[in-house]
Design an enzyme around this catalytic site. Structure first.
Site, PDB file in Angstrom:
ATOM      1  N   LYS A 197     -19.100 -17.966   2.504  1.00 23.14           N
ATOM      2  CA  LYS A 197     -18.894 -17.636   1.088  1.00 23.14           C
ATOM      3  C   LYS A 197     -17.486 -17.124   0.820  1.00 23.14           C
ATOM      4  O   LYS A 197     -16.975 -17.247  -0.290  1.00 23.14           O
ATOM      5  CB  LYS A 197     -19.935 -16.634   0.617  1.00 23.14           C
ATOM      6  N   ARG A 266     -10.804  -8.304  -2.530  1.00 21.41           N
ATOM      7  CA  ARG A 266      -9.520  -8.860  -2.118  1.00 21.41           C
ATOM      8  C   ARG A 266      -9.452 -10.365  -2.308  1.00 21.41           C
ATOM      9  O   ARG A 266      -8.402 -10.911  -2.658  1.00 21.41           O
ATOM     10  CB  ARG A 266      -9.273  -8.499  -0.647  1.00 21.41           C
TER      11      ARG A 266
END
Length: 347
Positions: A197, A266
């Protein structure tokens, strides 16, 4: 009451101390060599300087040199090392953990072998333990951010491993009315689903930056394009699960984790910067000092797919979004979403 030793004081491992403490267990939190400031701060006032939350009173804190003391009498251990600390954990920590202490890992990731096989980290842990040692190694996968778990937001994850009795034990230790746990013996399926993912979250968040670029306004979002990339991601992830032999039911963990990752963190930052028009090098420069597992996973997954394509197992046409992300990261390509490739009709 059981004694649980948490090894590494990162955000996720530290967040899991909340259900552990609230279920009445003794919690020992051991910092890695990189967690010294975290442990020093926790010893003063229980405040975790990166999770930005105050942990429960009663947790016992240890520096890494005190690991053996923290493991003495433990009923279970939890590994909270980041994927970048994989080698350190295998070389320095696995030899110290007693075989009588089952291990549960929060570390998400996978490596690609020369033939294109994708192997999740729990399998690497098993292979890298000292010769003749047989640790009971298990792992966590699924959509769960550390700070929301600490805040008691409802979360649903999967605990996976080879021994169902061990998994039931871990569920009994950690399940609460807000931390919901599914059990699975499909380690490859669960762990690869939640690892891949990261690559696709970067792909989806390209749409965020593209919207900002088109509108000339930071923060503007077009949800149609994000949804389209999300759907294509799930399609490609489902095919990857099939290739690695993971059960199709595991897509719920991968897709859920994709959703969480797209909305923060991030990976969203670099995907957005790339979508705005920055080159990969420029985006990395702006995020200097930030560790990006999405870059590693995207590179490894694309490399595995290319090897499988060379062997005639798959066609690269099945993975247009992954291949585009890889070309941006590793070939300096500009963002140019291959929309037409998503709509190809299978004959």
């Amino acid at each position: 009451m059981s004694v649980i030793t948490f090894i590494c004081a990162g955000q996720m491992a530290s967040a899991i101390t909340f259900p552990a403490m609230e279920n009445g267990h003794e919690v020992r939190l051991v910092g890695s060599p990189l967690d010294r400031d975290i442990i020093d701060g926790l010893k003063k006032d229980n405040f975790h300087i990166t999770l930005k939350r105050t942990l429960h009173d009663g947790i016992k804190y240890y520096q890494i040199e005190e690991l053996e003391e923290a493991l003495d009498g433990a009923d279970a251990a939890l590994c909270g090392v980041s994927s970048f600390g994989l080698d350190w954990f295998c070389d320095e920590i696995l030899p110290v953990i007693p075989e009588s202490v089952p291990l549960l890992s929060v570390t998400k990731g996978m490596v690609d072998l020369d033939d294109g096989t994708l192997v999740p980290y729990p399998v690497i842990f098993e292979e890298r333990q000292p010769e003749g040692k047989h640790l009971d190694i298990n792992a966590i996968g699924g959509p769960c951010t550390s700070y929301e778990l600490a805040d008691h937001d409802h979360s649903h994850v999967a605990f996976c491993g080879k021994n169902m009795e061990t998994l039931k034990m871990f569920k009994e230790l950690l399940a609460t009315d807000y931390y919901h746990i599914t059990l699975s013996k499909d380690v490859v399926g669960v762990e690869c689903a939640v690892a891949m993912k990261n690559a696709y979250a970067l792909g989806v968040t390209l749409a965020v930056g593209l919207s900002e670029k088109m509108e000339g306004k930071i923060g503007i979002q077009h949800y149609n394009s994000q949804a389209a990339l999300f759907g294509q991601s799930v399609k490609e992830m489902t095919r990857l699960l099939e290739l690695i032999g993971g059960g199709p039911e595991n897509i719920i963990h991968g897709a859920g984790d994709l959703y969480v990752t797209v909305f923060g963190g991030r990976t969203r930052k670099i995907g957005t910067l790339l979508g705005r028009g920055l080159s990969f090098d420029e985006a990395m420069e702006e995020l200097q000092g930030v560790t990006l597992e999405s870059i590693v996973i995207a590179t490894r997954t694309a490399r595995a797919v290319r090897k499988l394509a060379e062997r005639g197992v798959v066609s690269l046409d099945e993975f247009p979004l992954l291949m585009h992300v890889d070309s941006i990261i590793n070939e300096g390509a500009e963002v140019n979403i291959p929309w037409d490739d998503f709509t190809m009709i299978k004959e």
